[in-house]
Write a protein that holds these residues in place. Structure first.
Motif, short mmCIF file in Angstrom:
data_model
loop_
_atom_site.label_atom_id
_atom_site.label_comp_id
_atom_site.label_asym_id
_atom_site.label_seq_id
_atom_site.Cartn_x
_atom_site.Cartn_y
_atom_site.Cartn_z
N THR A 167 0.75 -1.22 -0.15
CA THR A 167 0.20 0.06 -0.21
C THR A 167 0.88 1.32 0.12
OG1 THR A 167 -0.23 -0.13 2.50
CG2 THR A 167 -1.85 -1.30 0.90
N GLU A 168 2.16 1.21 0.52
CA GLU A 168 2.83 2.45 0.77
C GLU A 168 3.39 2.52 -0.70
OE1 GLU A 168 4.80 5.88 1.99
OE2 GLU A 168 3.14 4.65 2.68
N LEU A 169 4.08 1.48 -1.48
CA LEU A 169 4.38 1.72 -2.91
C LEU A 169 3.37 2.15 -3.72
CD1 LEU A 169 6.84 -1.34 -3.04
CD2 LEU A 169 7.31 1.14 -3.47
N GLY A 170 2.17 1.83 -3.40
CA GLY A 170 0.78 2.11 -4.08
C GLY A 170 0.72 3.60 -4.15
N ARG A 171 0.88 4.07 -2.80
CA ARG A 171 0.75 5.44 -2.65
C ARG A 171 1.95 6.47 -3.25
NH1 ARG A 171 3.05 9.51 -0.05
NH2 ARG A 171 4.76 8.12 0.60
N VAL A 172 2.96 5.91 -3.25
CA VAL A 172 4.20 6.48 -3.98
C VAL A 172 3.76 6.63 -5.59
CG1 VAL A 172 6.60 6.39 -4.63
CG2 VAL A 172 5.79 5.81 -2.40
N LEU A 173 3.27 5.55 -6.04
CA LEU A 173 2.99 5.50 -7.41
C LEU A 173 1.96 6.52 -7.74
CD1 LEU A 173 3.57 3.91 -10.06
CD2 LEU A 173 1.51 2.46 -9.45
N VAL A 174 0.72 6.49 -7.03
CA VAL A 174 -0.21 7.71 -7.10
C VAL A 174 -0.01 9.01 -7.08
CG1 VAL A 174 -2.27 8.53 -6.71
CG2 VAL A 174 -2.13 5.76 -6.76
N GLU A 175 0.93 9.11 -6.03
CA GLU A 175 1.62 10.67 -6.03
C GLU A 175 2.27 11.15 -7.09
OE1 GLU A 175 0.90 12.63 -3.64
OE2 GLU A 175 -0.38 11.26 -2.63
N GLY A 176 3.02 10.09 -7.85
CA GLY A 176 3.73 10.47 -8.92
C GLY A 176 3.03 10.98 -10.29
N MET A 177 1.59 10.63 -10.16
CA MET A 177 0.81 10.85 -11.18
C MET A 177 0.68 12.15 -11.72
SD MET A 177 -2.17 8.08 -10.86
CE MET A 177 -2.32 7.70 -12.69
#
Length: 217
Positions: A167-177
């Motif tokens: 979930t933390e890596l998912g957050r990092v991915l979305v924050e980079g959009m």
């Protein structure tokens, strides 16, 4: 840019990011070589994502093959389970099993993952039970179910154990959009690309624990 995304769109993007990062995290934990992760979402909630995973692996025995097939099934199961993680503000994240099943069977996407799983479990069964009579349909069905249930439960445990990383890596991915430019026209698409090199630099990735696949006939 993500703070400008509508909440519904951001929530959808996070679910898909969890799906792709679950593929990525479980693949790394099981010893697959991994590359980048991508995600694209549109205002009408269409999406496209991907996690680059190399299937090149040294296989010198039937036991190696069984482990490889089981590991690959786990990676494929992991996406739907990551997407179906539910925290409910609890310190423990659990997989919503009914939602994960619906995702795999095409109600919410990932039907391609499920199609691959169904083929791989037949290969695994053929190796584990080489003397089966092809007409023994009840026995074959039972053996397939045993394999599928075992790999499913193993994957669920691993996904839940590594839920915080996913979930933390998912957050990092979305924050980079960022919003895609469309030659001066209003865009309805957000996208992100995290390359393999970018991910390798993250502490979250560096500490993913290695896991063994206990392949049993």
């Amino acid at each position: 840019m993500t703070n400008k995304m509508p909440p519904v769109l951001r929530d959808h993007a996070l679910q898909i990011a969890h799906h792709e990062m679950a593929h990525y995290v479980i693949a790394r934990a099981l010893g697959f070589e991994t590359g980048g992760v991508t995600l694209t979402v549109t205002m009408d909630l269409r999406h496209q994502g991907g996690a680059s995973i190399s299937l090149v692996r040294s296989i010198s025995s039937m036991e190696d093959m069984k482990e490889h097939l089981e590991a690959r099934m786990m990676v494929l199961f992991a996406g739907a389970m990551g997407q179906a993680l539910v925290s409910k503000h609890s310190p423990e994240k659990r997989v919503d099993k009914s939602k994960a099943t619906a995702i795999l069977k095409g109600e919410l996407g990932a039907e391609q993952d499920y199609a691959k799983i169904r083929e791989l479990r037949h290969l695994l069964r053929n190796i584990a039970y080489p003397d089966t009579d092809p007409t023994s349909s009840d026995r074959i069905t039972a053996e397939l179910k045993e394999i599928t249930d075992r790999v499913w439960l193993r994957t669920q445990k691993v996904v839940e154990d590594l839920a915080d990383t996913i979930t933390e890596l998912g957050r990092v991915l979305v924050e980079g959009m960022v919003m895609v430019e469309q030659w001066g026209r209003a865009s309805d698409t957000y996208e992100v690309v995290l390359t393999g090199a970018m991910l390798e630099r993250l502490r979250l990735v560096q500490v993913i624990p290695p896991l063994a696949v206990a392949s049993r006939s």
